[in-house]
Motif scaffolding. Structure first.
Motif, short mmCIF file in Angstrom:
data_model
loop_
_atom_site.label_atom_id
_atom_site.label_comp_id
_atom_site.label_asym_id
_atom_site.label_seq_id
_atom_site.Cartn_x
_atom_site.Cartn_y
_atom_site.Cartn_z
N THR A 115 2.36 -32.31 79.85
CA THR A 115 1.75 -32.75 78.60
C THR A 115 0.23 -32.67 78.61
OG1 THR A 115 3.64 -34.02 77.84
CG2 THR A 115 1.50 -34.78 77.10
N GLU A 180 -5.69 -38.18 70.04
CA GLU A 180 -4.46 -38.94 69.77
C GLU A 180 -3.50 -38.90 70.94
OE1 GLU A 180 -4.16 -41.08 67.50
OE2 GLU A 180 -5.98 -40.47 66.45
N PHE A 426 -3.82 -27.09 71.86
CA PHE A 426 -4.84 -27.91 71.22
C PHE A 426 -6.12 -27.11 70.95
CE2 PHE A 426 -1.95 -30.93 73.09
CZ PHE A 426 -1.77 -31.82 72.04
N MET A 428 -6.10 -24.53 68.62
CA MET A 428 -5.74 -23.65 67.52
C MET A 428 -6.88 -23.45 66.52
SD MET A 428 -3.05 -22.63 68.77
CE MET A 428 -2.92 -21.32 67.54
N GLN B 174 0.29 -30.69 56.80
CA GLN B 174 0.16 -31.65 57.90
C GLN B 174 -0.02 -30.97 59.25
OE1 GLN B 174 3.43 -34.43 58.07
NE2 GLN B 174 3.00 -35.26 56.06
N PHE B 177 -2.21 -26.26 62.50
CA PHE B 177 -2.29 -25.53 63.77
C PHE B 177 -1.00 -24.78 64.08
CE2 PHE B 177 -5.73 -28.65 65.40
CZ PHE B 177 -6.63 -28.10 64.49
N LEU B 388 5.27 -35.74 76.34
CA LEU B 388 5.06 -36.27 74.99
C LEU B 388 6.09 -35.60 74.08
CD1 LEU B 388 2.77 -38.01 73.45
CD2 LEU B 388 2.18 -35.79 72.49
N TYR B 425 3.32 -31.80 70.59
CA TYR B 425 1.89 -31.42 70.60
C TYR B 425 1.36 -31.09 69.21
CZ TYR B 425 3.17 -30.80 75.51
OH TYR B 425 3.66 -30.98 76.77
N PHE B 426 2.24 -30.70 68.31
CA PHE B 426 1.79 -30.39 66.96
C PHE B 426 2.14 -31.51 65.97
CE2 PHE B 426 1.89 -26.33 69.09
CZ PHE B 426 0.65 -25.82 68.74
N MET B 428 0.61 -34.61 66.25
CA MET B 428 -0.33 -35.67 66.59
C MET B 428 -0.82 -36.44 65.37
SD MET B 428 0.16 -35.59 69.69
CE MET B 428 -0.69 -37.15 69.91
N MET B 429 -0.69 -35.85 64.17
CA MET B 429 -1.05 -36.63 62.98
C MET B 429 -0.09 -37.80 62.84
SD MET B 429 -2.41 -34.13 59.97
CE MET B 429 -2.37 -35.35 58.65
N TYR B 431 1.68 -39.14 65.33
CA TYR B 431 1.37 -40.07 66.43
C TYR B 431 0.13 -40.89 66.10
CZ TYR B 431 4.79 -38.70 70.01
OH TYR B 431 5.94 -38.53 70.73
N GLY B 432 -0.87 -40.23 65.48
CA GLY B 432 -2.09 -40.93 65.10
C GLY B 432 -1.79 -42.09 64.15
N ASN B 435 -0.28 -44.71 66.20
CA ASN B 435 -1.30 -45.38 67.02
C ASN B 435 -2.15 -46.34 66.18
OD1 ASN B 435 -0.50 -43.96 69.32
ND2 ASN B 435 -2.00 -42.32 69.00
#
Lengths: 461, 461
Positions: A115, A180, A426, A428, B174, B177, B388, B425-426, B428-429, B431-432, B435
């Protein structure tokens, strides 16, 4: 459609868990002329264990200063963690060879299947482990492209350590999703320079609007560590301890190559601070130093940050704030900041001292490449090998392809090994720029470098 | 620090390349009561090979319609491509077990170690291969979360096929990337609904400002395929051919489990259209159908898109534009669009017909989970297992953890196997949001579902 494959060599060579190396290799032990020691910036004398203790973990200082012990046993707990993502595969690039129509045999060691997205996790878990063992509360660090910060966040989460990351501001802004990932692992991420530290505030005052640099983030992280009870600073590259931990890459390679009777002619790695390159080549360099074998070792760096190919071999500051020990290394000067057009990592102004010394002794070559050619190689590689590489790793891909194409001209059947340090998931935004034809190259002028060299401390050692 | 590990079972079980399955398994062959056939929406008669030819590739139609052949040989070219990322590891979740302090033994099959980030590549290369073999110029498809589109872009780049992807608009926005990954692989990506197709223009007119749906993107991709000479449409889930290709997941699992004498009690997979779940459980379901073994099979779906747990088992349209054949499946109605608060994939209104039939026959259970609990599980898993996970995959993690905690209460030493379909990995929005504590759950009301069910075609079969 591919069919010309060597039936004796699988596409991916995976070692069994019981074949994994049980000790790291310290190549300094086999160097007759050792890398120059770290110096205390005040006294200009070699740094002593006690002097480093406020900043670094005890066990890691021992590893840093030891240039005679060849092997350090990997603690069982670290070996167990390694099993999450190691052994990493050694891959025969059958599809790339076919695409290039080269007689060269190309192998790459792929460190991206975790990861953190890169090899950084190899040292992150080691450093976090020793911090935990020392009974510390937490660790501080800097991160540039973000792989190191992610790796350290993962290792810290696993061990229950607090993790504070100073992230170079331009990466922080260009890579919000990296942040994030680190936050998901519970890390606290601060864009650098920040107003959280004295050195950060000073840099912000002198260079308002700066996009930051690794050297500057290091200074902040060091200050943050020394200002908090139970904290130490850890670093993902440049240091000798990092090379030691990263030797796992080269050691695994060696076992896998030997298992199949393969001997590389040429070993290629990208070079920023030197963590991956040093780890990859260490055991091979050791063989050269002991007179057992010979290899062509090639460091690849960005033309926009050419510490080996255009830097000076001199004592320099490791960080912008000049709070760290002085290191003798190939350097562009601690004030050097790569052009903002430069994407991805490999933006450190200096180079690990073992690699600097090996380069100075002529044991290793170095080439620099421009980023548009790097992304061309990345795209070509991704399409045939199926892995979207990190921009950093793609520097090595570029030169591996160039060398394979030379073999096509000469007809030589060279065996090329390169390090594929990580994935570009990450990155891109940089790929997007490339896809849109908006990527540019920048090579610092001689004048710019001279200006930066002028900041080197005057030390004759 | 972990130390209670079974010395006979490695952390990761990797098969050798020569142990990889050489044929896909078609579970329909072992079903006494077969899944209902696709129907022609005009005649309401079962679809014939000739009728499907304008839309699908010939070889894939044969696979789609064949419910008696148990094994289909995997062409050598596809097996070679598989070697880029397969065999995928079967991982013993030692660290998760330790964290949960459960007597359960947890295994997961990890399909995320490839650039598409998920299992989708298993079917993408198969579908692209048959398109290429048929001499086509290109293929069109839809993508939701983006894994399928990425996978198909990769497979198409490898084979030199043109690839056109209609991406559900909310994902397109969303996940910018993801689009760049596809573009890096040379694909053309269009947000759906678009004004490029008649059906897209119609949907835009009826629902201005819609964020799109898979059903709508499918309609556009089908239209684009039939309007271009030398193009066909391909689909990443729902279809039986996809389950066939994805059976590689379960088959590899079976070989690895048998090698170490492990028998799972419970097999858990996330379920959107059913591609991963169907692929994972196929060989195990086959054993159940042949009376050779018994397993507890569990489908996990989002509470915001509960096709199995709250849907109707009926013939329905596969797409919003009603251009595809009718399929008998558990469905929420082809107009159903999950709440915009729902992150990640698993947003298809229906379910593959094999899985629907297995569920209807009581061979498989289904549970639905809310997304905040899913992300909690994802974060817990990431911290101890180092991966992840994708939000989709995390649905299976959630239920695996819940089941392991039940074992902790009862003391049962159940062996749990789940499918970890991919990486996040894509995502993360999302996940954000998690968070930041800003993630919410939405469960459709009975009234909303009734409204959607009202759009089901009236077909008594």
């Amino acid at each position: 459609m591919k069919d010309q494959r060597d039936q004796n060599i699988p596409y991916k060579i995976y070692l069994n868990e019981n074949e994994m190396p049980k000790a790291w290799y310290n190549v300094r032990a086999d160097m007759k002329k050792k890398p120059a020691p770290l110096l205390n910036p005040q006294t200009l004398e070699p740094m002593k264990f006690e002097e480093l203790r406020p900043v670094f973990c005890d066990e890691l200082i021992k590893q840093e200063l030891d240039d005679t012990t060849a092997y350090f046993e990997i603690p069982q707990e670290i070996r167990d963690f390694y099993k999450m993502f190691r052994p990493s595969p050694l891959i025969r690039a059958y599809c790339l060879e076919e695409k290039l129509q080269t007689p060269a045999k190309i192998y790459y060691k792929f460190e991206g299947n975790n990861t953190s997205g890169s090899h950084k996790l190899n040292s992150a878990i080691a450093q976090a482990y020793y911090a935990k063992k020392q009974g510390l509360k937490g660790i501080t660090t800097e991160t540039g492209a973000g792989q190191w910060g992610t790796a350290l966040s993962m290792a810290s989460a696993y061990l229950g350590l607090d993790c504070q990351v100073y992230m170079v501001k331009c990466s922080y802004e260009q890579k919000p999703f990296r942040r994030e990932v680190m936050r998901t692992y519970g890390a606290k991420v601060t864009p650098s320079p920040s107003d959280k530290t004295e050195v950060g505030r000073k840099i912000l005052q002198e260079h308002p609007g700066t996009s930051g640099s690794l050297g500057c983030a290091i200074s902040e992280a060091v200050e943050a560590a020394t200002n908090q009870e139970g904290y130490r600073y850890v670093l993902g590259s440049v240091l000798n301890q990092v090379l030691l931990h990263q030797s796992i890459i080269g050691l695994e390679c060696k076992v896998a190559l030997d298992k199949y009777g393969i001997k590389p002619d040429m070993i290629i790695g990208c070079a920023g601070g030197g963590s991956n390159l040093g780890g990859l080549i260490s055991p091979f360099l050791g063989e050269m130093l002991r007179g057992e074998a010979d290899y062509e070792l090639i460091a690849v760096e960005p033309a926009s940050c050419p510490s080996l190919t255009r830097g000076k071999y001199a004592y320099d500051y490791c960080d912008t704030g000049k709070v760290c020990p002085l290191s003798k290394m190939y350097t562009l000067g601690s004030n050097f900041i790569p052009s903002s057009s430069h994407s991805g990592g490999l933006r450190y102004h200096g180079m690990n001292s073992v690699l600097s010394e090996a380069y100075d002794q002529g044991l290793m070559k170095a080439v620099s490449v421009e980023q548009t050619r790097v992304f061309e190689a990345a795209q070509e590689f991704a399409k045939v090998e199926g892995i979207l590489p990190a921009p950093e790793s793609s520097h090595a891909i570029r030169v591996a392809i160039d060398e394979a194409l030379k073999c096509k001209e000469t007809g030589e059947e060279k065996t090329i090994l390169f390090g594929l340090t990580g994935t570009g998931y990450f990155d891109m935004m940089a790929y997007g720029k490339f896809n849109d034809g908006e990527m540019s190259d920048y090579i610092p002028t001689d004048e710019e470098l001279e200006k930066s060299f002028a900041t080197l401390p005057k030390i004759e050692k």
